[in-house]
Design a protein around this motif. Structure first.
Motif, short mmCIF file in Angstrom:
data_model
loop_
_atom_site.label_atom_id
_atom_site.label_comp_id
_atom_site.label_asym_id
_atom_site.label_seq_id
_atom_site.Cartn_x
_atom_site.Cartn_y
_atom_site.Cartn_z
N ASP A 1 -2.32 6.63 52.63
CA ASP A 1 -3.41 5.51 51.63
C ASP A 1 -2.38 4.41 51.64
O ASP A 1 -3.64 2.87 50.85
CB ASP A 1 -2.98 6.35 49.90
N HIS A 2 -1.51 3.93 52.24
CA HIS A 2 -0.58 2.66 52.07
C HIS A 2 -0.30 2.43 53.10
O HIS A 2 -0.05 1.51 53.39
CB HIS A 2 0.30 3.08 50.80
N GLY A 3 -0.87 3.49 54.06
CA GLY A 3 -0.57 2.85 55.78
C GLY A 3 -0.71 1.86 56.49
O GLY A 3 -0.94 1.85 57.14
N GLY A 4 -1.88 1.98 55.75
CA GLY A 4 -3.79 0.79 56.82
C GLY A 4 -4.35 1.76 57.27
O GLY A 4 -4.03 2.73 57.66
N GLU A 5 -4.93 0.82 57.62
CA GLU A 5 -5.99 1.55 58.76
C GLU A 5 -6.35 2.61 60.01
O GLU A 5 -6.39 2.93 60.38
CB GLU A 5 -7.26 0.88 58.93
N GLY A 6 -4.83 1.39 60.31
CA GLY A 6 -4.63 1.88 62.06
C GLY A 6 -3.94 3.24 61.48
O GLY A 6 -4.18 3.88 62.29
N LEU A 7 -3.07 3.32 60.55
CA LEU A 7 -2.21 4.88 60.07
C LEU A 7 -3.59 6.29 60.38
O LEU A 7 -3.42 7.00 61.45
CB LEU A 7 -1.26 4.78 59.23
N ARG A 8 -3.98 5.67 59.37
CA ARG A 8 -5.54 6.62 59.18
C ARG A 8 -5.74 6.70 61.13
O ARG A 8 -6.24 8.51 60.73
CB ARG A 8 -6.73 5.70 57.89
N ARG A 9 -7.05 6.08 60.76
CA ARG A 9 -7.64 5.96 62.67
C ARG A 9 -6.86 7.01 63.88
O ARG A 9 -7.79 7.74 64.08
CB ARG A 9 -7.50 4.48 63.40
N ARG A 10 -4.97 6.62 63.36
CA ARG A 10 -3.80 7.35 65.02
C ARG A 10 -4.93 8.80 64.53
O ARG A 10 -4.16 9.59 65.23
CB ARG A 10 -2.79 6.55 64.76
N MET A 11 -4.12 9.06 63.19
CA MET A 11 -4.10 10.05 62.27
C MET A 11 -5.05 11.09 62.92
O MET A 11 -5.52 11.79 62.95
CB MET A 11 -3.25 10.36 60.90
#
Lengths: 348, 348
Positions: B23-33
């Protein structure tokens, strides 16, 4: 005894296939194969007591080292490794990595098949149980990639990981097709490619990639040669499973069929004898299977399918050898041709 | 619910550990996961029907993706991947490779343990038998190296093969020490390092190695951080095995002990209660073992050994977190600290 072809300098009958190659391969070949052997011993020793104890029978105690031999011969055919200690090391690491993947497969195969002996030694699974056998195989796989990673060449790693994937896919395909009597010959050949030919391919490919003249085109060509030899190797192995005799193969006839695995002799026999086409492998299940399968092997042999399968395999080898001069015009192909002969020789 | 520490910007109790990070890792983290997830699906699909069918439950259907998360967070902490499609691809491949090795281990572990369910899904071994389970695990190992080889970085491959070797060595060490009640704590910790911490280490190391500022010194430091987290993860898992309850762990209490595996709670309890020091794990063999082990778990808990083991694990996590600011002075360490918290959180 060996009847060496390829217009070779080796007198027919001088020695058995692979021994003949070692005898006539020169000092370099012998030294490299010995270094491979010592390196394999070091790998198992480094891994500590558990592996040293359990994998010893599989790796150190034996095997023909056919795949490392292909690695070294392919490298020598492609100009040899760079004349530095590191160049020699890279070649030996490639040979070791291929043999480690092969050994990993053997440990896992023995586990799967419940085999008690391999090359006359108790299997890891028999001595230490399936838990240790699974882990030992995994460790050998991992060590193979660890060794090869030290060569710092992504192309080599791709070649080995592709072959290693193929081995596992071949096993899965074999399971998928188990007890499917109608499996087409193309699918059987695909399975042989995955289970056996892919690692032969990788062996020659890796050898070429460690050599000074080992262009990727040459690596492809040598890989394609080795792939055919591997295919023939598997086809002939499958003939032996049906033909026996036990004294020669060290296992009872028809073990593949008992396991539901359809191989070329059975496929060909089904086209030759209508009654066999109706045979259900399921009927071999149970305690009486061992006796029934002996009779099935006889029926297959009576159709002439074994000869046909053998001829198909020999044709594949001949095709591979015929392509060699174009790949290696300078005549360095003789020893690789002898490997091809040695593969056939096993089954004469 | 999560009580996040590290003076974080995340309200305590806002979400469970790993969810909070997403939730708090930002868009980049979500996209990469998400890309990692899709890539994992592609790997299983590419391998054809057998793997797609069998490995699906293990890989695609679940898992917390803790190790890929460490890969991505470590990369982001080290400046992120180069801002090119290939740079992103390399990061995702590293994350995929680590998860594939983890999945391979799960498939083989389930086979060894005879487990029927994993994450609520039937295991490969249960659905398809040990033959397919062995091959599926082998295939996942091979694919892991095939994926990572595409990154053309020998350091990455060395990191993964070292971890993969360690996993297998840990399993062998565990077998070697089975039913050895006197195993010293150092040896237990060594086993945890091999079985769990090494792959955590590789995850952070690989992430750093794909990043623009990922020097080998930073890779070492992040690897050492992750190694401690992995060690704590395993120590806490071993506490749960004794503490239960079943509803939480999904398995009956004392499965390790039943298996002859000596873990930290038992080691500590033996030093606290003389009678336990004389307990023979051999006495748990046989049909009555399941009832006896429940009583043994109670005796271990009564000594206070569970609290001591838990505290030791928390101390390891605290130590790891305390080292982070020195490793990553620019404050990008918060999310990695949250992973450390999430590991602890599982066991609160």
């Amino acid at each position: 005894m060996s009847a060496v072809s390829m217009g070779a300098s080796i007198p027919a009958g001088a020695a058995d296939g692979l021994d003949a190659i070692m005898d006539h391969g020169g000092e370099g070949l012998r030294r490299r194969m010995e270094r491979t052997e010592r390196h394999l011993e070091r790998v198992t020793a480094q891994a500590g007591a558990p592996l040293a104890a359990h994998a010893n029978a599989t790796i150190v105690a034996g095997g023909k080292r056919l795949r490392p031999l292909l690695v070294v011969l392919a490298a020598e055919s492609a100009g040899g490794p760079p004349e530095t200690p590191e160049g020699e090391e890279r070649l030996v690491r490639a040979a070791v990595a291929v043999e480690l993947v092969h050994s990993a497969t053997l440990v896992h195969d023995d586990l799967i098949d419940g085999a008690l002996l391999r090359r006359g030694h108790p299997t890891v699974a028999a001595v230490a149980g399936r838990r240790v056998a699974v882990a030992t195989g995994d460790l050998l796989f991992s060590r193979a990639f660890a060794e090869l990673a030290r060569n710092r060449d992504a192309a080599q790693l791709r070649a080995l990981s592709r072959a290693s994937s193929a081995l596992a896919e071949g096993e899965l395909l074999q399971r998928e097709d188990a007890y499917a009597e109608h499996v087409p010959v193309e699918r059987y050949l695909r399975r042989c490619e995955l289970k056996t030919a892919a690692l032969f391919d990788a062996a020659c490919r890796l050898g070429a990639l460690t050599a000074v003249k080992g262009s990727s085109a040459l690596a492809d060509a040598l890989g394609a040669f080795a792939r055919r030899i591997g295919l023939a190797f598997q086809m002939l192995d499958d003939v032996l499973d049906v033909s026996g005799p036990v004294e020669r193969t060290g296992k009872s006839r028809g073990t593949d069929l008992l396991d539901g695995t359809v191989t070329l002799p059975f496929i060909l026999a089904r086209t030759r004898e209508p009654e066999l086409a109706a045979f259900k492998l399921d009927s071999l299940r149970g305690a009486a299977g061992h006796e029934k399968v002996e009779a099935l092997c006889e029926r297959i042999a009576a159709t002439g399918a074994l000869e046909e399968a053998r001829e198909q395999a020999l044709a594949v080898v001949a095709e591979a050898k015929a392509a060699l001069p174009a790949i290696l015009p300078d005549g360095r192909s003789v020893l690789l041709g002898l490997v091809a002969d040695a593969v056939v020789e096993r089954y004469r």
